[in-house]
Design a protein around this motif. Structure first.
Motif, PDB file in Angstrom:
ATOM      1  N   GLY A  65      38.878  48.127  36.994  1.00  0.00           N
ATOM      2  CA  GLY A  65      40.366  48.848  37.557  1.00  0.00           C
ATOM      3  C   GLY A  65      41.102  48.388  39.081  1.00  0.00           C
ATOM      4  O   GLY A  65      41.988  48.864  39.920  1.00  0.00           O
ATOM      5  N   CYS A  66      40.376  48.055  39.887  1.00  0.00           N
ATOM      6  CA  CYS A  66      40.635  47.603  40.751  1.00  0.00           C
ATOM      7  C   CYS A  66      41.738  46.658  41.625  1.00  0.00           C
ATOM      8  O   CYS A  66      41.357  45.559  40.721  1.00  0.00           O
ATOM      9  N   LYS A  67      41.840  46.612  42.219  1.00  0.00           N
ATOM     10  CA  LYS A  67      42.781  45.883  42.442  1.00  0.00           C
ATOM     11  C   LYS A  67      42.609  44.655  42.797  1.00  0.00           C
ATOM     12  O   LYS A  67      43.067  43.832  42.820  1.00  0.00           O
ATOM     13  N   ASN A  96      37.082  41.054  45.225  1.00  0.00           N
ATOM     14  CA  ASN A  96      36.386  41.701  46.249  1.00  0.00           C
ATOM     15  C   ASN A  96      36.377  42.643  46.896  1.00  0.00           C
ATOM     16  O   ASN A  96      36.288  43.033  47.833  1.00  0.00           O
ATOM     17  N   CYS A  97      36.689  43.364  45.418  1.00  0.00           N
ATOM     18  CA  CYS A  97      36.465  44.912  46.249  1.00  0.00           C
ATOM     19  C   CYS A  97      35.585  45.345  47.191  1.00  0.00           C
ATOM     20  O   CYS A  97      33.954  45.332  45.965  1.00  0.00           O
ATOM     21  N   THR A  98      35.217  46.142  47.932  1.00  0.00           N
ATOM     22  CA  THR A  98      33.818  46.646  48.168  1.00  0.00           C
ATOM     23  C   THR A  98      33.676  47.864  47.743  1.00  0.00           C
ATOM     24  O   THR A  98      32.607  48.947  48.317  1.00  0.00           O
ATOM     25  N   HIS A  99      35.059  48.963  47.239  1.00  0.00           N
ATOM     26  CA  HIS A  99      34.888  49.531  46.610  1.00  0.00           C
ATOM     27  C   HIS A  99      34.390  50.925  47.828  1.00  0.00           C
ATOM     28  O   HIS A  99      33.498  52.091  47.914  1.00  0.00           O
ATOM     29  N   GLN A 100      34.768  50.741  48.820  1.00  0.00           N
ATOM     30  CA  GLN A 100      35.206  51.473  50.119  1.00  0.00           C
ATOM     31  C   GLN A 100      35.876  52.159  50.782  1.00  0.00           C
ATOM     32  O   GLN A 100      35.771  52.795  51.033  1.00  0.00           O
ATOM     33  N   SER A 156      43.724  51.311  45.438  1.00  0.00           N
ATOM     34  CA  SER A 156      43.315  51.009  44.163  1.00  0.00           C
ATOM     35  C   SER A 156      41.875  50.984  43.730  1.00  0.00           C
ATOM     36  O   SER A 156      42.265  49.587  43.427  1.00  0.00           O
ATOM     37  N   CYS A 157      41.201  51.857  43.737  1.00  0.00           N
ATOM     38  CA  CYS A 157      39.839  51.272  43.761  1.00  0.00           C
ATOM     39  C   CYS A 157      39.291  51.771  42.442  1.00  0.00           C
ATOM     40  O   CYS A 157      39.426  53.316  42.588  1.00  0.00           O
ATOM     41  N   GLY A 158      38.777  51.037  41.638  1.00  0.00           N
ATOM     42  CA  GLY A 158      38.540  51.354  40.031  1.00  0.00           C
ATOM     43  C   GLY A 158      37.274  52.159  40.052  1.00  0.00           C
ATOM     44  O   GLY A 158      36.781  53.736  38.913  1.00  0.00           O
ATOM     45  N   VAL A 159      36.299  51.779  40.703  1.00  0.00           N
ATOM     46  CA  VAL A 159      35.330  52.974  41.345  1.00  0.00           C
ATOM     47  C   VAL A 159      35.721  54.376  42.784  1.00  0.00           C
ATOM     48  O   VAL A 159      34.630  55.467  41.683  1.00  0.00           O
ATOM     49  N   LYS A 160      36.316  54.130  43.097  1.00  0.00           N
ATOM     50  CA  LYS A 160      36.328  55.186  43.605  1.00  0.00           C
ATOM     51  C   LYS A 160      37.188  56.611  43.162  1.00  0.00           C
ATOM     52  O   LYS A 160      37.043  57.531  43.317  1.00  0.00           O
TER      53      LYS A 160
HETATM   54 ZN   LIG Z   1      36.769  48.655  43.550  1.00  0.00          ZN
END
Ligand SMILES: [Zn+2]
Ligand SMILES: Nc1nc2c(ncn2[C@@H]2O[C@H](COP(=O)(O)OP(=O)(O)O)[C@@H](O)[C@H]2O)c(=O)[nH]1
Ligand SMILES: [Mg+2]
Length: 297
Positions: free
Chosen positions: A252-254, A257-261, A265-269
């Motif tokens: 679900g991250c936009k 290379n999302c660092t989820h930080q 639009s971060c699926g992890v957050k």
């Molecule tokens: Zn993310």
């Protein structure tokens, strides 16, 4: 007489190796050339010399190796050809979850299977805090195997032996958690040096060299205790491989290379906000991310 065969490195004392061999049992072996990088668990080709000595000719290609800094800070392979990491923690000394997380990343890099062992189960009721219990529960929730053991009573020993099977397993974890005590239970016929417990509840560094013990069809490697275990520089995908719980929601991250930080639009957050991901692991992930020198993103 020239005999030429493959042996496995059981331990090393300077330029001298102890090899496990098929035809001669355990033998002392000198290294002709500087075999700086030979590690416990390596397979080597060796040869008998005229005077009854033996020497190593070459190190066979490795499947993998577990490395960490030695006491001088130099990165060294401590074990080679590893199939399984037995990651040992205890309730006293208190669990170091950051270090466990780093070992889980390292296990993915090897790659090797993992068994998380919580030793000193006898001290759990007295020392485990609710936060620590919650931290431990996160690992099982993610899907890691967690085993409670007591090297004093022998609880969990049969399960550990079963997990090793025919694999080459390495015991890893802080000094004093009971790694050598577990070896002593797993291999009662061996004489294993166990650290005297100090006022801090932490054992002394009595395991001085990495040693491989044959166990049933497999092998077990015990190594000197370390204060900490550092990862080499990793790229983002390598780091993320140690956090399998992110994979499902990271779709679900936009940005791929999302660092989820800090990204929008971060699926992890989002999953953390909805409380569907283990929160303690995520907080430690952020610390780990910040401390990593990313080689490339
Ligand atoms: Zn993310
Ligand atoms: N209470 C308790 N003490 C243990 C247990 N396992 C090991 N110990 C003690 O913890 C100390 C450190 O053990 P050791 O095996 O040397 O730890 P290592 O540094 O990880 O190899 C020693 O005093 C052991 O007797 C356990 O299951 N319960
Ligand atoms: Mg030890």
């Amino acid at each position: 007489m020239i005999d030429n065969a493959i042996g496995r490195v059981i331990s090393r004392f300077g330029a001298e190796l102890i090899l496990e061999t098929q035809q001669d049992g355990n033998i002392r072996c000198t290294t002709r050339r500087k075999l700086e990088h030979v590690a416990c668990g390596d397979f080597v080709r060796w040869q008998k010399e005229a005077q009854g000595n033996a020497s190593v000719l070459e190190i066979m290609p490795r499947k993998n190796s577990l490395s960490r800094p030695d006491f001088r800070g130099k990165i060294r392979a401590v074990a080679a050809n590893v199939d399984l990491l037995l990651l040992v923690s205890s309730w006293r000394p208190a669990p170091n979850w950051e270090m466990l997380d780093r070992y889980l990343v390292a296990a993915q890099q090897l790659p090797a299977d993992v068994l998380i062992i919580m030793n000193k189960a006898d001290l759990r009721a007295q020392y485990a805090t609710p936060t620590q219990e919650a931290a431990l529960a996160e690992y099982s929730a993610i899907g890691y195997s967690v085993l409670h053991a007591d090297a004093g009573s022998g609880a969990g020993i049969a399960e550990i032996r079963g997990a090793i099977g025919d694999a080459t397993a390495v015991l890893a974890g802080q000094s004093g958690v009971g790694k050598s005590s577990l070896v002593a239970q797993l291999l009662p016929e061996q004489t294993i040096r166990v650290g005297a417990i100090g006022g801090t509840g932490e054992g002394r560094h009595t395991t001085t060299v990495a040693t491989l013990y044959p166990i049933a069809e497999g092998a077990l490697i015990d190594s000197p205790g370390v204060r900490d275990f550092a990862l080499p520089p990793l790229n983002l995908a390598q780091l993320h491989s140690g956090y399998p719980e992110f994979a499902r929601v990271a779709t679900g991250c936009k940005f791929n290379n999302c660092t989820h930080q800090h990204e929008p639009s971060c699926g992890v957050k989002a999953a953390i906000a909805e409380e569907t991901l283990p929160p303690q692991r995520y907080q430690r992930y952020l610390t780990q991310l910040a401390s990593q020198t990313m080689t490339h993103i």
